[in-house]
Design a protein around this motif. Structure first.
Motif, PDB file in Angstrom:
ATOM      1  N   LEU A 184      15.093 -12.364  -1.598  1.00  0.00           N
ATOM      2  CA  LEU A 184      14.696 -12.263  -0.439  1.00  0.00           C
ATOM      3  C   LEU A 184      13.464 -11.727   0.137  1.00  0.00           C
ATOM      4  CD1 LEU A 184      18.451 -12.780   1.267  1.00  0.00           C
ATOM      5  CD2 LEU A 184      16.704 -14.875   0.604  1.00  0.00           C
ATOM      6  N   GLN A 185      13.680 -10.494  -0.157  1.00  0.00           N
ATOM      7  CA  GLN A 185      12.642  -9.670   0.247  1.00  0.00           C
ATOM      8  C   GLN A 185      12.345  -8.294  -0.677  1.00  0.00           C
ATOM      9  OE1 GLN A 185      10.464 -10.362   2.789  1.00  0.00           O
ATOM     10  NE2 GLN A 185       9.184  -8.568   2.215  1.00  0.00           N
ATOM     11  N   GLN A 186      11.381  -8.096  -1.131  1.00  0.00           N
ATOM     12  CA  GLN A 186      11.001  -6.816  -1.856  1.00  0.00           C
ATOM     13  C   GLN A 186      10.480  -5.835  -0.445  1.00  0.00           C
ATOM     14  OE1 GLN A 186       8.171  -7.862  -4.961  1.00  0.00           O
ATOM     15  NE2 GLN A 186       9.802  -7.499  -6.493  1.00  0.00           N
ATOM     16  N   ILE A 187      11.118  -4.608  -0.337  1.00  0.00           N
ATOM     17  CA  ILE A 187      10.694  -3.699   0.695  1.00  0.00           C
ATOM     18  C   ILE A 187      10.153  -2.476   0.111  1.00  0.00           C
ATOM     19  CG2 ILE A 187      11.733  -2.361   2.488  1.00  0.00           C
ATOM     20  CD1 ILE A 187      14.010  -4.435   2.856  1.00  0.00           C
ATOM     21  N   PHE A 188      10.765  -1.850  -0.508  1.00  0.00           N
ATOM     22  CA  PHE A 188      10.266  -0.593  -1.167  1.00  0.00           C
ATOM     23  C   PHE A 188       9.686   0.351  -0.351  1.00  0.00           C
ATOM     24  CE2 PHE A 188      10.005  -3.688  -4.731  1.00  0.00           C
ATOM     25  CZ  PHE A 188      11.019  -3.483  -5.258  1.00  0.00           C
ATOM     26  N   ALA A 189      10.542   0.652   0.811  1.00  0.00           N
ATOM     27  CA  ALA A 189       9.887   1.600   1.797  1.00  0.00           C
ATOM     28  C   ALA A 189      11.040   2.243   2.549  1.00  0.00           C
ATOM     29  CB  ALA A 189       9.101   0.788   2.981  1.00  0.00           C
ATOM     30  N   GLY A 190      10.787   3.586   3.197  1.00  0.00           N
ATOM     31  CA  GLY A 190      11.877   4.143   4.003  1.00  0.00           C
ATOM     32  C   GLY A 190      11.432   4.529   5.281  1.00  0.00           C
ATOM     33  N   SER A 191      11.839   5.545   5.804  1.00  0.00           N
ATOM     34  CA  SER A 191      11.553   5.850   6.944  1.00  0.00           C
ATOM     35  C   SER A 191      11.033   7.405   7.120  1.00  0.00           C
ATOM     36  CB  SER A 191      12.656   5.911   7.964  1.00  0.00           C
ATOM     37  OG  SER A 191      12.604   6.406   9.271  1.00  0.00           O
ATOM     38  N   GLY A 192       9.687   7.556   7.008  1.00  0.00           N
ATOM     39  CA  GLY A 192       9.113   8.938   6.956  1.00  0.00           C
ATOM     40  C   GLY A 192       9.651   9.821   5.611  1.00  0.00           C
ATOM     41  N   THR A 193      10.107  10.909   6.158  1.00  0.00           N
ATOM     42  CA  THR A 193      10.650  11.842   5.066  1.00  0.00           C
ATOM     43  C   THR A 193      12.385  11.814   4.978  1.00  0.00           C
ATOM     44  OG1 THR A 193      10.469  13.700   6.552  1.00  0.00           O
ATOM     45  CG2 THR A 193       8.665  13.163   4.833  1.00  0.00           C
ATOM     46  N   LEU A 194      12.765  10.961   5.816  1.00  0.00           N
ATOM     47  CA  LEU A 194      14.314  10.722   5.909  1.00  0.00           C
ATOM     48  C   LEU A 194      14.764  10.298   4.577  1.00  0.00           C
ATOM     49  CD1 LEU A 194      15.005   9.316   9.377  1.00  0.00           C
ATOM     50  CD2 LEU A 194      15.000  11.715   8.724  1.00  0.00           C
ATOM     51  N   GLY A 246       1.001  -1.182   0.214  1.00  0.00           N
ATOM     52  CA  GLY A 246      -0.067  -0.181  -0.011  1.00  0.00           C
ATOM     53  C   GLY A 246       1.020   1.234  -0.154  1.00  0.00           C
ATOM     54  N   ILE A 247       0.166   2.302  -0.358  1.00  0.00           N
ATOM     55  CA  ILE A 247       1.089   3.530  -0.372  1.00  0.00           C
ATOM     56  C   ILE A 247       0.909   4.519   1.040  1.00  0.00           C
ATOM     57  CG2 ILE A 247       0.856   5.895  -1.506  1.00  0.00           C
ATOM     58  CD1 ILE A 247       1.639   3.616  -3.169  1.00  0.00           C
ATOM     59  N   THR A 248       2.192   4.625   1.426  1.00  0.00           N
ATOM     60  CA  THR A 248       2.472   5.509   2.761  1.00  0.00           C
ATOM     61  C   THR A 248       3.355   6.562   2.305  1.00  0.00           C
ATOM     62  OG1 THR A 248       4.168   3.987   3.447  1.00  0.00           O
ATOM     63  CG2 THR A 248       1.789   3.727   4.316  1.00  0.00           C
ATOM     64  N   LEU A 249       3.459   7.542   3.209  1.00  0.00           N
ATOM     65  CA  LEU A 249       4.223   8.715   3.018  1.00  0.00           C
ATOM     66  C   LEU A 249       5.700   8.142   2.823  1.00  0.00           C
ATOM     67  CD1 LEU A 249       5.071  11.655   2.857  1.00  0.00           C
ATOM     68  CD2 LEU A 249       5.234  11.609   5.381  1.00  0.00           C
ATOM     69  N   ASP A 250       6.349   7.419   3.586  1.00  0.00           N
ATOM     70  CA  ASP A 250       7.653   6.836   3.366  1.00  0.00           C
ATOM     71  C   ASP A 250       8.069   6.084   1.704  1.00  0.00           C
ATOM     72  OD1 ASP A 250       6.183   4.678   4.826  1.00  0.00           O
ATOM     73  OD2 ASP A 250       7.847   3.675   4.246  1.00  0.00           O
ATOM     74  N   ARG A 251       6.671   5.498   1.675  1.00  0.00           N
ATOM     75  CA  ARG A 251       6.868   4.543   0.189  1.00  0.00           C
ATOM     76  C   ARG A 251       6.941   5.557  -0.889  1.00  0.00           C
ATOM     77  NH1 ARG A 251       4.127  -0.633   0.877  1.00  0.00           N
ATOM     78  NH2 ARG A 251       6.134  -1.256   1.261  1.00  0.00           N
ATOM     79  N   ILE A 252       6.531   6.955  -0.862  1.00  0.00           N
ATOM     80  CA  ILE A 252       6.688   7.735  -2.079  1.00  0.00           C
ATOM     81  C   ILE A 252       8.083   8.630  -1.954  1.00  0.00           C
ATOM     82  CG2 ILE A 252       4.215   8.023  -2.157  1.00  0.00           C
ATOM     83  CD1 ILE A 252       4.705  10.902  -1.155  1.00  0.00           C
TER      84      ILE A 252
END
Length: 1009
Positions: free
Chosen positions: A919-929, A213-219
């Protein structure tokens, strides 16, 4: 067990705050400009235009919009460039685009190609205006430098642009906001953008990490999951729109200006200073408003009766342009999958089995011949290296081969007449889409060709014609979007060019006509949601036949009238078959009076009447009234002159002290640099100058590349001080001089490339005493010969390809071969290198087997009087050990499992096989860092180095094995960085080979460019 940690931090251009050593060729290669294009130029008050000869009309309209954009947006963003912005107009690809690069004074590049009707940028009344307002927003935002950043810009040249390091969603979202704010439509009001949001809302993927799904860190990073590249545009727009609702456009300018003198990446602190809020607050307000708005829309659709469907494809990204063969046995469609390369697919209706028959880039129109043997389609192909144009092809389903029907015609979206004798299609000519018609003929072998091509309809300049379809053997339907009008109409025209008439013209975006018998299907966004409508072609009375939550495009039917289309899901468009949506068969439809035939049932209750009420975009910003009417600049072609490159060759980047280096032995040295290039990409140069304080010697280099001819010509010269040694017995330094000339002939095809290169050089090397600067005695021929000439050549070929979600190439190969002769003692010393790597999908999705062969040899072994003649098998350099695929030049090749070992020989080779698995698709971050994690994958390898015919060991093999894990990331918003932990085991442990078990932690960085 030995342990070794190799930290290989290779941030060549970590940020534009530091001097970039990337060559200007990066821009030239990125833009793909042809060296053969002739350019004209003229100036307006704020812009310097350079345009391909013949494109004055496009450039004049772009100039009008750009001056208007400066008038409207510059005060809002509180910035005006300090000198005229370069605007380069090119037309080298049939894919609507443009890009802006204020660093290095590149400016703005506009591709004079209109968007296809299914592009998000087609939702506009003027695609040229949308393009230039979008790009000029980038210019005003990124170009801004103030206070101490301005001082750095003066010191280091036009590379310093702190705002260029904003996250992509901030840059693109701001541009989409202003393209929407200054137009009647714009992507912020497009049903396409809202269809994506409704899909995520309807499938519980808005605001959650679950199921990608779409979250702020994912964009905040490079996410290949749908909507992939559109993701930062869509959600960045909505974040800036929330900002505007809370603040104002002027405060956006305040944010941009404050950022122009701040350390990049600290976006939250800057926002809090301007608004008192952070981006998480705006994201939450976007979610709250969207959940309410979208929830009501979804409830309204369901209350009227949602059209049910059966999903036919599962691409999980985008499937468009379906067409069923006349015999009803095969569905053809264009699929861009997340797990496979985009292509043309054929699916057996009976078995459901699908296969890719050819790689395919863009184009949604398809046409079957009446006997169901040939499928006519379009795809973009590389043409003469520098252009990427669309052409027509036929796929023979019997012989499973492809026939080229046009070459370089820029033809797209074909359809075949019912009798199989004609083909209609579109053609792009200098920014305008023309409707074309040709005869489809077959030779004695039944091979098709298109002949007697004519223009069926030439619209007004810069209009967009989309997806033409035959109404009958004598009439063609198509959508027409005139420049300046916020609507698209369905038109019919006779095949002799007469009787043009608009059959659907109601101010909406009406597109994708499809004819079945006497019935016309088309898609309209009149309610804000794109649905399929149906009308008789003789009695125009359109009524909706679908009521979907998200949006549907490109309808088509089976031979018996069952309705299909591409339906938006949270994973992208998928082809579906709509339940209970059918019309009488073709025979009945033709024989009976259309008025007497009932419209298909069920039609959703309460949804059968046409409504002009649009509910999809209440959140979009109001248009700025002054932005809706452009001024008339009265630019004439007489103002233009032939383009001269010399003014643009002034250095674009410079650094009086690019590198200040201290070494405990050699002391201090400094190096400065400058680089420049012609705006049209036909010339480039790099110049460096430095000084070694211990040896009191200057260093300098100059490389100049000339692109005017098909072979690229590079001349170079350098003088460097190396190998300073200050011990008692060897207080000397080396001076190396070289002049060089190289020619390479890069050739690109659609999915492969070939680059032959030949070069020559002349070396002059000397050793001097560090105290007296007198020539030092040496027996090394390299430092006593007056001049040593050399000659070399290399061949590079690649057809390796990777799918959207892959972490490496998944098919094809990379080949590199090189040889170099160094003419010493009157007898040349030849060295040669060959490298081959293949890529094979094996096992799990995205798992890859990569066999790799390398061979390095020399015509003679080293001796004490002759340098640079041996082949070296190198286990010392961790970068050579880790990096499987790169060629390391003609001096050494790396091998694994023998840390600290370096063997000189006449010839050597390495054979390896690496197996990589996800092993793992993540495609995510940490907020706007500025930290974004992409994929984690593992690998194992087996390898052996080989030295033939050694004196003491005969044929020598040095086997090894190992494995590890890697994590691909994006750091600092732009820089791709790979973290890897691996273990290597060399099995031959005895002296002098010393195989060992070593652990390596490596960090490989990329470049901003």
């Amino acid at each position: 067990m030995k342990a070794m940690i190799a930290l290989l931090l290779a941030f060549a251009s970590v940020s534009s705050l530091f001097v970039s050593e990337a060559r200007a060729q990066s821009f030239i290669d990125l833009s793909g400009l042809s060296p053969y294009t002739q350019y004209k130029t003229f100036d307006t008050e704020h812009f310097h235009f350079i345009y391909a000869d013949g494109y004055f009309d496009f450039t004049e309209r772009a100039a009008t919009h750009l001056e208007h954009a400066h008038e409207i947006i510059s005060p809002l963003l509180k910035w005006s460039p300090r000198y005229k912005t370069n605007i380069l107009v090119a037309d080298n690809a049939d894919a609507a685009n443009g890009f802006t690069a204020p660093p290095l004074r590149i400016g703005i590049v506009l591709i004079a190609t209109p968007p296809d009707v299914y592009f998000s940028t087609s939702y506009t009344e003027d695609w040229i205006k949308l393009l230039v307002f979008h790009e000029y927003t980038h210019m005003l935002n990124i170009d801004a430098t103030t206070e101490w950043m301005e001082a750095l810009r003066v010191m280091f040249g036009d590379v310093i642009r702190p705002n260029s390091l904003w996250p992509v969603w901030m840059l693109e979202g701001l541009a989409v906001y202003f393209e929407t704010r200054t137009s009647k439509l714009g992507r912020g009001r497009s049903p396409y953008y809202d269809s994506i949001l409704r899909a995520f809302k309807n499938e519980n993927k808005l605001g959650t990490h679950d199921n990608f799904g779409i979250t702020l860190d994912r964009i905040d990073g490079d996410d290949p999951i749908f909507p992939s590249g559109e993701l930062p545009y869509l959600f960045g727009y909505h974040l800036w729109n929330q900002f505007a609702k809370d603040q104002s456009d002027s405060q956006m300018g305040e944010y941009s200006i404050r950022s122009s003198h701040r350390i990049p990446y600290l976006i939250e602190g800057n926002l809090e200073n301007v608004t008192g809020k952070n981006w998480s607050d705006y994201w939450q307000s976007f979610l709250d408003e969207s959940n309410t708005r979208l929830g009501k829309q979804i409830a309204d659709v369901k209350a009227k009766g949602e059209t049910t469907h059966v999903q036919i494809t599962e691409a999980d990204y985008s499937v468009t342009g379906g067409m069923i063969s006349p015999d009803g046995k095969t569905i053809a469609y264009t699929e861009d999958s997340d797990d496979a390369l985009a292509g043309l697919y054929l699916k057996d209706v009976a078995t459901g089995k699908a296969k890719r028959v050819v790689l395919k880039a863009q184009g949604v129109g398809l046409g079957w011949t009446s006997n169901s043997r040939y499928l006519i389609y379009s795809t973009m192909v590389r043409n003469q290296t520098y252009t990427f144009y669309s052409d027509l092809f036929a796929y023979d389903t019997q012989k499973e081969k492809i026939i080229e029907l046009t070459h370089g015609l820029r033809a797209k979206d074909p359809h075949v007449s019912p009798d199989g004798k004609q083909v209609t299609f579109t053609q792009v000519i200098k920014g305008t889409v023309f409707l074309k018609l040709g005869n489809l003929k077959f030779d004695e072998n039944e091979t098709p060709s298109i002949t007697e091509i004519k223009t069926l309809y030439e619209p007004s300049k810069f209009a967009i014609i989309g997806t033409p379809r035959f109404v009958s053997n004598s009439e063609v339907a198509f959508s027409l979007q005139e420049i300046g009008k916020a609507q698209s109409d369905i038109n019919f025209i006779h095949t002799d060019g007469s009787n043009l008439r608009a059959v659907i013209q109601d101010g909406s975006m009406n597109r994708y006509p499809y004819i079945f018998g006497d019935w016309l299907y088309f898609v309209s966004d009149r309610t804000g949601i794109e649905n399929v409508y149906l009308t008789s072609i003789t009695s125009i009375n359109p009524r909706p036949v679908t009521n979907v939550i998200t949006g549907t495009i490109l309808p088509f039917t089976s031979p018996t009238g069952e309705l299909y289309g591409s339906l938006m899901t949270s994973n992208g468009y998928e082809i579906v078959k709509y339940n209970s949506i059918a019309i009488p068969n073709a025979t009945t439809a033709i024989q009976d009076s259309p008025a007497a035939i009932a419209i298909p049932t069920p039609i959703p209750e309460g949804f059968s009447s046409i409504s002009n009420e649009r509910f999809a975009f209440p959140s979009a910003p109001e248009s700025i009234p002054a932005a809706l009417t452009s001024p008339d600049l009265k630019i004439t072609e007489a103002m233009a002159s032939d383009y001269s490159p010399w003014g643009s060759l002034i250095p674009r980047e410079w650094a009086p002290i690019a590198i200040a280096n201290y070494n405990s032995i050699s002391g201090f040295s400094i190096l400065g640099l400058a680089l420049g290039f012609d705006t049209t990409g036909k010339q480039e140069y790099t110049f460096t100058a430095g000084y070694d304080f211990l040896s009191k010697t200057p260093d300098a280099s100059l490389y100049y590349t000339f692109y005017y001819f098909r072979p690229r010509i590079t001349i170079g010269a350098y003088a460097h001080t190396n190998d300073i040694a200050t011990d008692v017995n060897h207080a000397n330094y080396d001076r190396n001089y070289e002049t060089s000339l190289s020619l390479d002939y890069p050739i690109q095809w659609t999915y492969s490339s070939f680059d032959p290169r030949i070069y020559s050089y002349l070396d002059w090397n000397r050793t001097y005493n560090i105290s007296t600067h007198a020539a030092a005695l040496t027996t090394d021929y390299e430092y006593t010969a007056p001049f040593i000439p050399g000659l070399g050549t290399s061949l590079t070929y690649s057809n390796s390809l990777r799918s959207r979600n892959a972490f490496m190439s998944e098919e094809g190969m990379d080949i590199y071969g090189a040889t170099e002769g160094r003419f010493n003692f009157g007898t040349p010393v030849w060295k040669y290198l060959f490298s081959w790597a293949g890529y094979y999908s094996v096992g799990a999705t995205h798992a890859v087997l990569e066999p790799h062969l390398r061979w390095l040899g020399s015509s003679r072994i080293t001796d004490f009087n002759h340098s640079n003649s041996e082949a070296i098998l190198n286990g010392r350099d961790p970068s050579q050990i880790y990096d499987r695929g790169n060629v390391f030049g003609l001096n050494a090749i790396g091998f694994r499992g023998y840390t600290g070992v370096s063997l000189a020989t006449r010839s050597t080779g390495v054979a390896s096989a690496d197996y990589f698995f996800p092993l793992q698709q993540i495609f995510a971050g940490s907020g706007t860092l500025p930290v974004f994690l992409q994929q984690l994958y593992g690998f194992v390898f087996g390898e052996t180095a080989f030295i033939p015919g050694t004196v003491h060991f005969g044929d020598l093999y040095l086997p090894s094995y190992g494995g590890g894990v890697s994590m691909d990331t994006t750091l600092l918003s732009r820089v791709p960085v790979r973290f890897s932990l691996q273990v290597q085991n060399g099995t031959k442990r005895e002296a002098p080979f010393y195989g060992d078990t070593s652990f390596f932690l490596s960090v490989e960085g990329g470049s901003l460019l």
